[in-house]
Scaffold this active site. Structure first.
Site, PDB file in Angstrom:
ATOM      1  N   ASP A 171      -5.952  -0.748  -1.536  1.00  0.00           N
ATOM      2  CA  ASP A 171      -6.761  -1.598  -2.413  1.00  0.00           C
ATOM      3  C   ASP A 171      -8.055  -2.070  -1.760  1.00  0.00           C
ATOM      4  O   ASP A 171      -8.217  -2.040  -0.540  1.00  0.00           O
ATOM      5  CB  ASP A 171      -5.963  -2.842  -2.815  1.00  0.00           C
TER       6      ASP A 171
ATOM      7  N   ASP B 165      -4.511   1.064  11.257  1.00  0.00           N
ATOM      8  CA  ASP B 165      -5.889   0.787  11.659  1.00  0.00           C
ATOM      9  C   ASP B 165      -5.872   0.408  13.147  1.00  0.00           C
ATOM     10  O   ASP B 165      -5.904   1.273  14.008  1.00  0.00           O
ATOM     11  CB  ASP B 165      -6.414  -0.326  10.742  1.00  0.00           C
TER      12      ASP B 165
ATOM     13  N   GLU C 284       4.128   3.876   6.017  1.00  0.00           N
ATOM     14  CA  GLU C 284       2.918   3.058   5.956  1.00  0.00           C
ATOM     15  C   GLU C 284       1.813   3.801   5.215  1.00  0.00           C
ATOM     16  O   GLU C 284       1.752   5.028   5.255  1.00  0.00           O
ATOM     17  CB  GLU C 284       2.412   2.778   7.380  1.00  0.00           C
ATOM     18  N   ASP C 285       0.913   3.059   4.590  1.00  0.00           N
ATOM     19  CA  ASP C 285      -0.251   3.677   3.972  1.00  0.00           C
ATOM     20  C   ASP C 285      -1.290   4.053   5.020  1.00  0.00           C
ATOM     21  O   ASP C 285      -1.793   5.161   5.060  1.00  0.00           O
ATOM     22  CB  ASP C 285      -0.863   2.756   2.901  1.00  0.00           C
TER      23      ASP C 285
ATOM     24  N   PHE D 116     -13.778   2.287   5.653  1.00  0.00           N
ATOM     25  CA  PHE D 116     -12.888   1.615   4.705  1.00  0.00           C
ATOM     26  C   PHE D 116     -12.571   2.544   3.532  1.00  0.00           C
ATOM     27  O   PHE D 116     -13.471   3.093   2.903  1.00  0.00           O
ATOM     28  CB  PHE D 116     -13.512   0.319   4.194  1.00  0.00           C
ATOM     29  N   VAL D 117     -11.293   2.724   3.263  1.00  0.00           N
ATOM     30  CA  VAL D 117     -10.881   3.622   2.184  1.00  0.00           C
ATOM     31  C   VAL D 117     -10.065   2.886   1.129  1.00  0.00           C
ATOM     32  O   VAL D 117      -9.464   1.840   1.402  1.00  0.00           O
ATOM     33  CB  VAL D 117     -10.073   4.832   2.714  1.00  0.00           C
TER      34      VAL D 117
ATOM     35  N   GLY E 187       0.762  -1.250   0.000  1.00  0.00           N
ATOM     36  CA  GLY E 187       0.000   0.000   0.000  1.00  0.00           C
ATOM     37  C   GLY E 187       0.792   1.298   0.000  1.00  0.00           C
ATOM     38  O   GLY E 187       0.269   2.338  -0.378  1.00  0.00           O
TER      39      GLY E 187
ATOM     40  N   LYS F  63      -6.468   5.776  11.694  1.00  0.00           N
ATOM     41  CA  LYS F  63      -7.839   5.724  12.212  1.00  0.00           C
ATOM     42  C   LYS F  63      -7.751   5.698  13.736  1.00  0.00           C
ATOM     43  O   LYS F  63      -7.658   4.629  14.339  1.00  0.00           O
ATOM     44  CB  LYS F  63      -8.541   4.456  11.723  1.00  0.00           C
TER      45      LYS F  63
ATOM     46  N   ARG G 226      -5.723   0.466  -6.404  1.00  0.00           N
ATOM     47  CA  ARG G 226      -4.463   1.088  -5.967  1.00  0.00           C
ATOM     48  C   ARG G 226      -4.042   2.224  -6.899  1.00  0.00           C
ATOM     49  O   ARG G 226      -3.308   3.121  -6.510  1.00  0.00           O
ATOM     50  CB  ARG G 226      -3.331   0.050  -5.932  1.00  0.00           C
TER      51      ARG G 226
HETATM   52  P1  5GP Z   1      -3.699  -2.849  11.361  1.00  0.00           P
HETATM   53  O1  5GP Z   1      -2.701  -3.928  11.627  1.00  0.00           O
HETATM   54  O2  5GP Z   1      -3.209  -1.466  11.773  1.00  0.00           O
HETATM   55  O3  5GP Z   1      -5.035  -3.157  11.953  1.00  0.00           O
HETATM   56  O4  5GP Z   1      -3.987  -2.853   9.806  1.00  0.00           O
HETATM   57  C1  5GP Z   1      -3.128  -2.265   8.907  1.00  0.00           C
HETATM   58  C2  5GP Z   1      -3.372  -2.775   7.522  1.00  0.00           C
HETATM   59  O5  5GP Z   1      -4.759  -3.067   7.280  1.00  0.00           O
HETATM   60  C3  5GP Z   1      -3.003  -1.714   6.492  1.00  0.00           C
HETATM   61  O6  5GP Z   1      -1.632  -1.754   6.160  1.00  0.00           O
HETATM   62  C4  5GP Z   1      -3.927  -2.054   5.341  1.00  0.00           C
HETATM   63  O7  5GP Z   1      -3.327  -3.041   4.536  1.00  0.00           O
HETATM   64  C5  5GP Z   1      -5.160  -2.633   5.997  1.00  0.00           C
HETATM   65  N1  5GP Z   1      -6.226  -1.626   6.150  1.00  0.00           N
HETATM   66  C6  5GP Z   1      -6.702  -1.110   7.304  1.00  0.00           C
HETATM   67  N2  5GP Z   1      -7.687  -0.219   7.070  1.00  0.00           N
HETATM   68  C7  5GP Z   1      -7.827  -0.158   5.716  1.00  0.00           C
HETATM   69  C8  5GP Z   1      -8.685   0.605   4.847  1.00  0.00           C
HETATM   70  O8  5GP Z   1      -9.529   1.425   5.249  1.00  0.00           O
HETATM   71  N3  5GP Z   1      -8.535   0.412   3.512  1.00  0.00           N
HETATM   72  C9  5GP Z   1      -7.621  -0.468   3.002  1.00  0.00           C
HETATM   73  N4  5GP Z   1      -7.552  -0.567   1.670  1.00  0.00           N
HETATM   74  N5  5GP Z   1      -6.792  -1.204   3.783  1.00  0.00           N
HETATM   75  C10 5GP Z   1      -6.900  -1.049   5.132  1.00  0.00           C
END
Ligand code: 5GP
Length: 180
Positions: free
Chosen positions: A163, A106, A102-103, A156-157, A48, A134, A169
């Protein structure tokens, strides 16, 4: 285009490319100030982060290096269930100033794992730049989260590297799902 469909899901415009670029320019300025006299190593988390990394790095006027890595999850034998492994992490990060790119953050679980494994290699410093965060979804306290593009609601974005089922993407703007 204000509304788009990616596969079966409908999305609406959320952050336009112009706003992304303006914010990324400011993040770059801040990093240039904070790392003056240093040569940071930017490590992007695939997939991402590739567009964010490309635009962020163009704002950096310091000598710097760029690398990418990937987080692979597999079912482990430990009680924690999933085990995460970093693939492609550069070898010589001891004594380096690392900026993880990082993109989106979450829950923060992925980032917590990445930070733990990078710190084991004794870098001089580690900070994180994430385009999106978030805050209401965050479950881990991550003090290294320093350069945040936008704090967004728990939705969700997609787009600008992010993606939905592998698609979207390539969108230059970021869109949010119109329904859960
Ligand atoms: P975490 O481990 O912080 O819960 O999740 C991180 C990963 O979840 C991100 O690197 C991404 O791949 C995915 N992710 C979390 N929220 C979103 C979202 O709103 N959209 C997309 N496309 N991926 C997300």
């Amino acid at each position: 285009m204000n509304k788009i469909k990616v596969e079966d899901k409908e999305f609406e415009i959320f952050l336009e490319n112009d706003a992304l670029n303006k914010r990324i320019r400011l993040l770059g300025i801040q990093i240039n100030i904070d790392y003056e006299g240093k040569c940071p190593l930017f490590i992007g988390v695939l997939n991402g982060s590739f567009l964010f990394m490309a635009d962020l790095i163009k704002e950096i006027s310091l000598p710097c290096e760029v690398a990418f890595m990937r987080v692979a999850s597999y079912e482990g034998t430990s009680s924690s269930g999933k085990v995460k492994e970093l693939i492609g992490l550069p070898e010589n990060i001891e004594g380096r100033d690392i900026i993880i790119v990082e993109d989106i953050v979450d829950t923060g679980l992925t980032l917590t794992h990445i930070l733990k494994m990078i710190k084991e290699k004794n870098p001089a410093s580690v900070k994180v730049s994430s385009l999106l965060l978030k805050p209401s979804a965050l479950k881990y306290d991550i003090e290294e989260l320093e350069y945040i593009g936008f704090e967004i609601p728990n939705e969700f974005v997609v787009g600008y590297g992010l993606d939905y089922n592998g698609l979207g993407r390539n969108l230059t703007d970021i869109y949010r799902a119109t329904e859960a």
